[in-house]
Design a protein around this motif. Structure first.
Motif, mmCIF file in Angstrom:
data_model
loop_
_atom_site.group_PDB
_atom_site.id
_atom_site.type_symbol
_atom_site.label_atom_id
_atom_site.label_comp_id
_atom_site.label_asym_id
_atom_site.label_seq_id
_atom_site.Cartn_x
_atom_site.Cartn_y
_atom_site.Cartn_z
ATOM 1 N N ASP A 14 0.839 -1.209 0.000
ATOM 2 C CA ASP A 14 0.000 0.000 0.000
ATOM 3 C C ASP A 14 0.870 1.253 0.000
ATOM 4 O O ASP A 14 0.555 2.243 -0.673
ATOM 5 N N ASP A 27 1.039 4.455 -2.658
ATOM 6 C CA ASP A 27 0.973 5.867 -2.266
ATOM 7 C C ASP A 27 2.160 6.645 -2.832
ATOM 8 O O ASP A 27 1.996 7.775 -3.333
ATOM 9 N N ASP A 31 2.182 9.732 -5.640
ATOM 10 C CA ASP A 31 2.759 11.052 -5.386
ATOM 11 C C ASP A 31 3.837 11.428 -6.398
ATOM 12 O O ASP A 31 4.527 12.442 -6.236
#
Length: 500
Positions: A40, A44, A48
């Motif tokens: 996970d 992320d 970004d």
């Protein structure tokens, strides 16, 4: 009964031995949670638009170029160019141990790998499936890229693999084993190849085999001492304590337990040749060296070998060199040195045993009828050749660094080569041990005294049961292998003998 191995705990060498056969790999909820958390966090980070080696970039010296936009295509980008290995396939036991070590490294959650990758490795290890992995191609830096690339491709159904010992196209092997082709993205593919799991596996298995031979030579040295009627004062506890080396003290204590009750014949010189008199010093120094290798292997089996590593709690992606197999390279080279000197010792002890000028009057070559028969003459020739083979190949690999990969890999450890070579040499040492064991068994047949120490008598009884006397001459290659197996089995610690 199938062995169960829990990925929540550091691996042991016993786990690697067990993985030669199908094993149950346990993936508990804490492991699943940390692998999922790492995955996970990778999602992320990529969301970004942060740079992650191998996910957003090319590989190796091409890190300055963008990788493929589709993460699934990036898996092909990782693996296709690594299909450059050469040479024979590695032994199944080495490959399966490698895949178990890779599963444990990924299970620690620092690799950002998809949870289904760890599940797939566990499923593979529950079957007889073995990727066909070429021996040649790794420099032991950036991981064992080419060998592990072949393994990853086999799990995808590409290349070749074995099922029940039969080599076939990997897609067919997966189907026969009841496994599905493994889907990968770029991070998954890189995580499978960017570690030193093959180097660790080969070093660990070489260590295991060398330790067994080391214990076997202790037993056979005790038996030689008893058969010749030597005075065991060279094992005196006060003498060895004064020497001050822990391994020597411990080996001496073990040998005293085996020789307890030994009665000198009074027919031997005050001081035996070094192959007997200095055996606790040599074997003790080997013990100290093996303890160093124990520590390296334990650290490798418990550590994470990959790049980059992901630390969700700190919001960090850290790029570095945890794929650099220098510790195992040094350890495997040390193993090779130990193996060479253990082989020297056993071969010199056999030479002493077959020499009528030094063996207290036994016939030359331990022949039952010298001239009409030749006893151990062929076995000694072969053991001399085995020692020469070990020595010839004992040049350290860990100092042979050559720059490669456009000088991105400008220094490399060659740990894979060191480890595989040590494993080869350990197999030769096993045969030298068997040669000495056959000689000791034959010595009793041609006139050596019956062992006076109960521990020595037990070793001789096992050899007598397994190896008939050489009378008349016969081919002894099978006897050497059988005797080596017998001594290896009785040399194992009590708890490990069921694995022999």
């Amino acid at each position: 009964m199938t062995t169960a191995i829990d990925l929540a705990a550091p691996l042991r060498i016993a786990d690697l031995r067990a993985a030669r056969d199908p094993v149950t790999v346990l993936i508990g909820q804490p492991v699943r949670d940390r692998v999922a958390a790492g995955r996970d966090f990778l999602s992320d980070v990529l969301g970004d638009d942060r740079q992650v080696y191998g996910s957003t970039t090319g590989f190796g010296a091409l890190v300055g170029y963008a990788g493929r936009a589709d993460l699934r295509d990036q898996a092909d980008n990782t693996l296709a160019h690594l299909g450059a290995g050469q040479g024979p396939d590695l032994a199944a036991e080495v490959v399966r141990a490698t895949m178990l070590i890779r599963a444990r490294s990924l299970a620690q959650g620092a690799s950002g790998v998809s949870p289904h990758v760890v599940d797939a490795l566990a499923a593979m290890l529950a079957t007889t499936f073995v990727p066909a992995v070429p021996r040649l191609g790794s420099v032991g830096a950036s991981g064992d890229l080419i060998p592990l690339g072949a393994a990853a491709q086999a799990l995808r159904g590409r290349g070749h693999a074995y099922v029940d010992g039969v080599r076939m196209p990997a897609a067919e092997a997966l189907a026969r084993a009841g496994l599905a082709p493994l889907p990968l993205d770029g991070r998954d593919a890189l995580a499978l190849v960017n570690g030193t799991s093959l180097t660790t596996a080969a070093t660990a298995l070489a260590l295991d085999a060398t330790r067994t031979a080391h214990r076997a030579i202790q037993l056979l040295t005790c038996l030689l001492t008893d058969l010749l009627g030597s005075d065991p004062q060279f094992l005196d506890a006060r003498l060895l304590a004064a020497y001050g080396h822990p391994g020597v003290i411990d080996v001496g204590a073990a040998m005293r337990r085996v020789t307890e009750g030994l009665t000198p014949s009074g027919k031997r010189p005050l001081q035996e040749p070094y192959s007997i008199r200095c055996s606790p010093q040599l074997l003790g120094a080997a013990e100290d060296a093996l303890r160093f290798v124990d520590g390296i292997v334990a650290a490798d089996l418990g550590g994470v070998s990959d790049n980059p590593l992901f630390f969700p709690d700190d919001d960090l992606v850290v790029h570095g060199g945890n794929f650099f197999g220098q510790p195992a390279a040094f350890a495997a080279d040390l193993l090779s040195t130990v193996i060479a000197q253990l082989g020297n010792l056993a071969e010199r002890q056999l030479d002493l045993l077959v020499d009528p000028d030094r063996n207290t009057g036994l016939p030359p070559m331990l022949a039952a009828g010298p001239g009409q028969q030749h006893g151990l003459q062929g076995v000694q020739l072969a053991s001399t050749a085995l020692v020469a083979e070990i020595r010839r190949d004992a040049t350290p690999a860990s100092m042979q660094s050559l720059p490669t990969n456009l000088h991105n890999q400008d220094v490399v450890p060659f740990g894979t080569q060191a480890a595989l070579r040590a494993a080869d040499q350990a197999r030769l040492l096993h045969l030298i041990v068997g040669s000495l064991a056959v000689g000791l068994r034959q010595a009793v047949h041609v006139g050596a005294r019956t062992p006076t120490a109960d521990g020595c008598a037990a070793v001789m009884a096992a050899l007598v049961e397994a190896v008939p006397p050489v009378d008349p001459d016969r081919p002894l290659d099978g006897d050497v292998r059988r005797a080596a197996g017998v001594v290896a089995a009785i040399s194992l610690p009590e708890g490990d003998r069921h694995d022999a």
